[in-house]
Every structure is written in C-alpha cells, then in structure tokens.
Design a protein around this motif. Structure first.
Motif, short mmCIF file in Angstrom:
data_model
loop_
_atom_site.label_atom_id
_atom_site.label_comp_id
_atom_site.label_asym_id
_atom_site.label_seq_id
_atom_site.Cartn_x
_atom_site.Cartn_y
_atom_site.Cartn_z
N ALA A 1 16.01 2.88 -0.50
CA ALA A 1 15.12 4.04 -0.55
C ALA A 1 13.71 3.55 -0.81
CB ALA A 1 15.56 5.00 -1.63
N GLU A 2 12.78 4.08 -0.02
CA GLU A 2 11.38 3.73 -0.21
C GLU A 2 10.79 4.87 -1.05
OE1 GLU A 2 9.64 3.24 3.61
OE2 GLU A 2 7.63 3.11 2.73
N LEU A 3 10.39 4.54 -2.25
CA LEU A 3 9.95 5.59 -3.16
C LEU A 3 8.44 5.65 -3.27
CD1 LEU A 3 12.46 4.62 -5.94
CD2 LEU A 3 12.63 6.63 -4.50
N PRO A 4 7.93 6.82 -3.55
CA PRO A 4 6.47 6.91 -3.74
C PRO A 4 6.07 6.10 -4.97
CG PRO A 4 7.54 8.99 -4.28
CD PRO A 4 8.60 8.11 -3.74
N SER B 1 -0.49 1.27 -3.20
CA SER B 1 -0.33 1.39 -1.75
C SER B 1 1.00 0.83 -1.30
CB SER B 1 -1.47 0.65 -1.05
OG SER B 1 -1.50 -0.68 -1.53
N VAL B 2 1.57 -0.05 -2.13
CA VAL B 2 2.86 -0.64 -1.77
C VAL B 2 3.97 0.23 -2.35
CG1 VAL B 2 4.31 -2.69 -1.96
CG2 VAL B 2 1.81 -2.92 -1.84
N TYR C 1 12.38 -3.17 -6.78
CA TYR C 1 11.23 -4.02 -7.00
C TYR C 1 9.93 -3.23 -7.02
CZ TYR C 1 9.80 -4.70 -2.05
OH TYR C 1 9.37 -4.53 -0.77
N LEU C 2 9.07 -3.72 -7.87
CA LEU C 2 7.77 -3.09 -8.07
C LEU C 2 6.69 -4.10 -7.69
CD1 LEU C 2 8.47 -1.70 -11.64
CD2 LEU C 2 8.36 -0.37 -9.56
N SER C 3 5.74 -3.62 -6.96
CA SER C 3 4.66 -4.53 -6.59
C SER C 3 3.70 -4.67 -7.77
CB SER C 3 3.97 -3.98 -5.35
OG SER C 3 2.59 -3.84 -5.57
N SER C 4 3.00 -5.79 -7.81
CA SER C 4 2.08 -6.03 -8.92
C SER C 4 1.01 -4.96 -9.00
CB SER C 4 1.42 -7.39 -8.76
OG SER C 4 0.75 -7.45 -7.52
N GLU D 1 1.27 -1.91 -9.08
CA GLU D 1 1.65 -0.76 -9.91
C GLU D 1 1.35 -0.97 -11.38
OE1 GLU D 1 4.23 2.05 -8.80
OE2 GLU D 1 5.50 0.79 -7.53
N PHE D 2 1.04 -2.19 -11.74
CA PHE D 2 0.81 -2.50 -13.15
C PHE D 2 -0.67 -2.49 -13.46
CE2 PHE D 2 5.02 -3.90 -14.48
CZ PHE D 2 5.64 -4.05 -13.25
N GLU D 3 -0.98 -2.21 -14.72
CA GLU D 3 -2.38 -2.27 -15.11
C GLU D 3 -2.83 -3.72 -15.22
OE1 GLU D 3 -2.79 2.02 -17.21
OE2 GLU D 3 -3.44 0.26 -18.31
#
Lengths: 321, 283
Positions: free
Chosen positions: B117-120, B124-125, A198-201, A203-205
C-alpha cells in the motif's frame, strides 16, 4: 518534599505513569531541586523509560534545601491512585505528592471538585523502598545516527503492526528507515504474515545516519510512548518532539538473542542501543531500548562482544541522559 | 503462475475490505480462486467446518484498475490459493486511505500474496507498507472441491426479513437453544422457531415476497406446490448467527432457499459481489 500539580497536568502525570507501566513493574522516583524523575526499567533490562518533570510543570515544587530523594515502589500501586483517566480530568483539581520519610511513605492527595461547596480529598499513602538511582548509561552525543520526527509519525508507523507482535527490526540507511516484524522461529515464518514499512528521510525533522545498521527490539516497549498517552501530550503540551538516537558503539556479531538472557550472572544487554527522547515544553520523556544489531556483510565473526551492565549505575549525576 | 493487480479507488478499496472482513468472520482459512474475470472466496463443505460451505464471487473489473493473471496453464487460466482471510483483513485495515494498493503473487520464503500500500505521507515520497501473506497453492487435481455450487433443487425460495431484525432475533434465541428451525412458504411467510423442554418461541414474518426464479424446473415445482405449505430445516443456531453477524453491509437482495429437511441456502447480492452460504440441516 512537596509537589502540587494542577489542572490538566494531573492527567499528564497520570498518563506518564500509565505509559511507564507498560514497560516496567517498578516505578523509581528521584527528585533533586531541579526536577522530579519518574523512571522504570523492564524485567529483562532491555528497555528503560524516564519522565523528567521540571518545576514549571507544578504549581508548587518544594524540595528541602540540599535534599535529594529517591525511592521505588510497585507501579501498580501508583497506577491505582490515578485509576480512571477519563474521570480524572473532570473531577480532580489538584494532586499533591509529599514525601514522608519517617513513615517511608509517599502520600498522594487528590483534591476533587464536587458540585457542592464541600470538596473531596482522596489520600493514598504508598510505602516505598529505598533504592539506588536508576540510570541508563548512554551518551547521546556519540550516537552516529539521529532521527527526529513528529510523534504522529511514530504512531502511524506502529499502527501497521499488530499490538500482539513481539519483535521488530528497525533498519536505517542514508535515506530511509525501515521497520519490519521479526519472526525468530523457522516454523513460524511460513505461517506468519510479514509486514514491512519504510519511511523516507524526508518525513523526519532530522535524519542523520552515519552508520547504516539494524536493531531488533520489542514492539510493545516502543509503542508504550506512542500509545494513547503521547497523542494527548501533543494536545496538552506543545513542542513534543520525539528524537531517536541509534548507536552501535561496537558492532558485534548478531548471534545473541533479541532479549537479553534473564539469569543475573549471564552477559547483559548488548551495547547496541536505540534511544528515543520525547520533549515537552515543561517536561521530558526519555526511553531507551536495547536490541541486537544485525551484522553488515563486512563485519567478521572474530569480533568479540563486550558486554557491560549499562543499567543500575550508581551515578547521581544526570549528565548523560 | 503470475498475478498482479492494483486498486486506486478508495471506494473500491473500502468495499473490498468489507468483503474480506465478512469472509474473515466465517472461517479461519478459505480458498481464493483467481480467474481473468473474477475473484472467488470459497469454503467447501467439510466436516471441519461443520458442513457449511460458502461461495463469494467478485467481478474483478469493479474493484481493480489493473489486473493481470497467468494461470497454471493456458487451458486452465486460473490460480487457486489457500489463505487465512484474517491476514488479508489485517493488511487491508491500515491501508484504507492509501493512494494505491497492489496485490500480487510472490515467492518469498514461501508462496505469498504480497499487498503493498502506498500511503500518503508528510513528504513528497510516499510511505510504503508491504505485507507478505503466506499462502498455499492448491494443485489442479484438487480444484474440483472448489467449484461453483449448483443451485439446489429447493422447495421454497423466499426473501429474507431485514438483516438487522433477523440478527437480533436469532441472537436472542441462541441463549435458549442450540438449534433453530427455519421454515417458509411460497406466500411470503417465514417463521424462526426454537423449542426446548421448557419453552418454545416462534417469530413470524409476513409479506416477505418470493423471488421469481423463472427457471423451468423450479417453476413447475412451485406451481404444483401448495403456497401455504411450509418447508423447513433445523439448523445449528451458531452457524446461522455467525453468518448473519459477519455481514458488514446490507445486501441489495437477500434470499433464502430451503430444501426441506436438508439444507438452507442463503444468497446475498450486492452490486459487485454475490455471497452464497449453505448450512446443512441437522436431524
């Protein structure tokens, strides 16, 4: 019609074609005075991709007045013209594409530089078939969800999944995007390793989600634009920004299979689409994936699915992407 | 049964990954034994493996920053799982630059070893990638199959030549024959031989040195043994090669014990890991 691409743009052109070959088997050319479009669709009509090359991309961009032109050919034939990507950059100075309607051929001429004064010309005459304009009907403006990110993000994400993996599920909520592999078969579930990222918001432009939902689609097609070619797009052309638009125009029951049925008379792709668009400074790449949307608990099963044949529209108007 | 662990050191993570990659090259499935002090990857000598067996022992404190286990019962404080090492390998592969990796036993649609795995990330998240690796829990009554192997009563023990050289030699020999004879004596000499109708090839190694086991039994045995006498065993060349090719790191010590005409016992020692491999002799 006469187009000439030079220098590193020849490699970009080659990579575009190789990238499209991962999705479909036929390459559709369409040209107006404004751009040259290279498009393809996969056999089950569940994924569509398109490159738009603007005049700026070419050294010479000549389209006869008032003429627009359209054809298709097996993508493998075009790939054969741009065989070895690594040697392309070193040897090919110029690539010329000419339309020869009298012979129903597109002629690709590669001007190769050699050590000596004499150059080398490789000419490929490829026969084409007439065709209709390949369009995907999709209204970007109506997308309830818009995600935009650096391509590196997509590449890094796809890396965690094995290349052989068939299907993934993409889910969005207001602050996150999830990607996980999808295993249809009951028996496979106990054997298969399940991966979820999962990617947090942040990380997006751009991350605009007004409708939380999930899509299934084929990973191979998603990775086509993120596989090696676009990495180099980042180096060759600035401003590569993939946008992902997700829409669920009619939230239907998720009982349909992930790949639309192959028979021609059967209902066509569900109208739940994920549209991604990569922009380069002098060209554009768009791809469209169809997938099924999983129901949220609030949806009833009484809703009927309205299928529509969303591809192969005859429209010549490039109004909608 | 509970198991939770966490690795935060990149070096430990890489090392652990290399160990798992080595195991992956040896067999499609293996048994993972978890105890409060150690992790073991075990392959028991079954017909399906062609009789080879493996014992790989890791000292948990050298890898994990956090490690908690609650075994099957208080008197049997361990957990025994059957797992496909390739899954573990794949999960670890993309986590090499992770800030932390957690491995725990979970129950999803079936018992799983979950690797998170916690990835860079760009924000900040952190990005989190989770892999659920299905495992089979091995019941206590079958644990005897996966015990630590006892040191065989060997005839000769010798240090191996450099791994790279041995790999190259055996790799070339495999093209000529399916079987290889390994022989060694207590004077630090080892020969690798193949013999077919058309050709026989022998590679000689000298001055390898013999490990001083210092054990009463073997010492007395070796004292009475003629130092020049060779003990040998005939092996399936592919099994030896598979083992040699799978090694990802040069061991600090590599030894070979030969029980004449019976079994070859290879021992590879690294700082935190020991790996033993048994290859039975063929007639």
């Amino acid at each position: 019609m006469d187009y000439v691409a030079t220098g590193s743009n020849v490699k970009v052109l080659a990579k575009a074609i190789h990238s499209l070959s991962r999705i479909g088997e036929e390459l559709y050319f369409e040209s107006t005075g404004r751009w040259l479009a290279l498009r393809t669709v996969n056999s089950s009509r569940s994924a569509f991709a398109c490159f738009h090359l603007c005049p700026l991309f070419f050294q010479r961009f000549h389209t006869p007045q008032g003429d627009s032109f359209r054809c298709k050919m097996p993508i493998k034939s075009v790939q054969a013209v741009f065989k070895s990507l690594s040697s392309l950059e070193k040897t090919v100075e110029k690539c010329r594409i000419e339309w020869k309607p009298e012979q129903s051929q597109l002629t690709f001429t590669l001007h190769c530089k050699m050590c000596s004064v004499l150059g080398l010309l490789k000419t490929h005459n490829l026969s084409f078939q007439d065709c209709e304009s390949l369009q995907a009907v999709f209204d970007k403006e109506r997308s309830p969800n818009v995600l935009r990110a650096q391509p590196r993000l997509l590449v890094d994400t796809v890396l965690h999944f094995p290349p052989s993996l068939e299907e993934v599920t993409l889910s969005v909520t207001s602050d996150r995007m999830w990607l996980k592999n999808h295993v249809e078969d009951e028996s496979d579930q106990s054997q298969a390793m399940m991966t979820e990222l999962y990617l947090s918001s942040e990380e997006f432009e751009d991350f605009v989600v007004t409708l939380a939902n999930q899509h299934h689609f084929c990973l191979k097609e998603l990775s086509a634009p993120t596989a090696p070619p676009p990495d180099d797009f980042m180096c060759d052309a600035h401003g590569l920004i993939p946008h992902c638009y997700g829409t669920s125009e009619i939230a239907g029951p998720s009982t349909q299979i992930n790949q639309p049925p192959r028979s021609t008379h059967a209902p066509t792709p569900p109208n739940h689409r994920l549209f991604s668009c990569f922009s380069l400074s002098s060209s554009q790449f768009r791809s469209l994936f169809f997938g099924s949307v999983l129901p949220t608990p609030s949806q009833g099963t009484s809703q009927t699915l309205q299928g529509q044949d969303v591809l192969a529209s005859d429209s010549e108007d490039e109004g909608s992407p | 049964m509970k198991f939770r662990s966490k690795m935060i050191d990149v070096g430990c993570l890489n090392h652990f990954t290399r160990v798992v990659n080595t195991i992956t090259k040896l067999n499609k499935t293996c048994v993972l034994r978890l105890t409060p002090d150690n992790l073991y990857f075990v392959l028991s000598g079954k017909v399906a493996n062609g009789g080879v067996s493996m014992w790989c022992e890791l000292l948990q404190v050298n890898f994990f920053d956090e490690y908690q286990i609650e075994g099957v019962s208080p008197d049997a404080n361990e957990i025994c799982l059957e797992v496909a090492p390739e899954n573990l390998s794949r999960a670890l592969k993309t986590a090499q630059n992770a800030k932390s990796v957690k491995i725990k036993l979970t129950k999803k649609h079936c018992p799983c070893l979950t690797l998170a795995a916690e990835l860079p990330s760009l924000s900040s998240v952190s990005r989190v990638v989770t892999h659920d690796i299905p495992v089979d829990v091995i019941p206590r009554r079958l644990w005897h199959d996966y015990k630590e192997p006892s040191m065989p009563d060997f005839d000769v023990s010798i240090y191996l030549p450099p791994l790279k050289t041995m790999k190259n030699v055996v790799d070339r020999m495999k093209n000529l024959s399916n079987f290889l004879v390994i022989e060694a004596n207590l004077s630090g000499e080892m020969n690798l031989k193949i013999e077919t109708d058309l050709v026989s090839v022998t590679t000689h190694f000298k001055d390898l040195g013999n490990p001083p086991w210092g054990d009463d039994a073997s010492q007395s045995r070796s004292q009475s043994r003629d130092p020049a006498a060779m003990a040998h065993a005939r092996l399936d060349i592919k099994k030896l090669l598979q083992f040699l090719m799978g090694q990802q790191v040069n061991p600090s010590k590599a030894m070979c014990n030969i029980v004449h005409k019976r079994i070859v016992h290879l021992i590879f020692l690294h700082e935190d890991v020991s790996l033993q491999y048994f290859i039975p002799a063929v007639a």
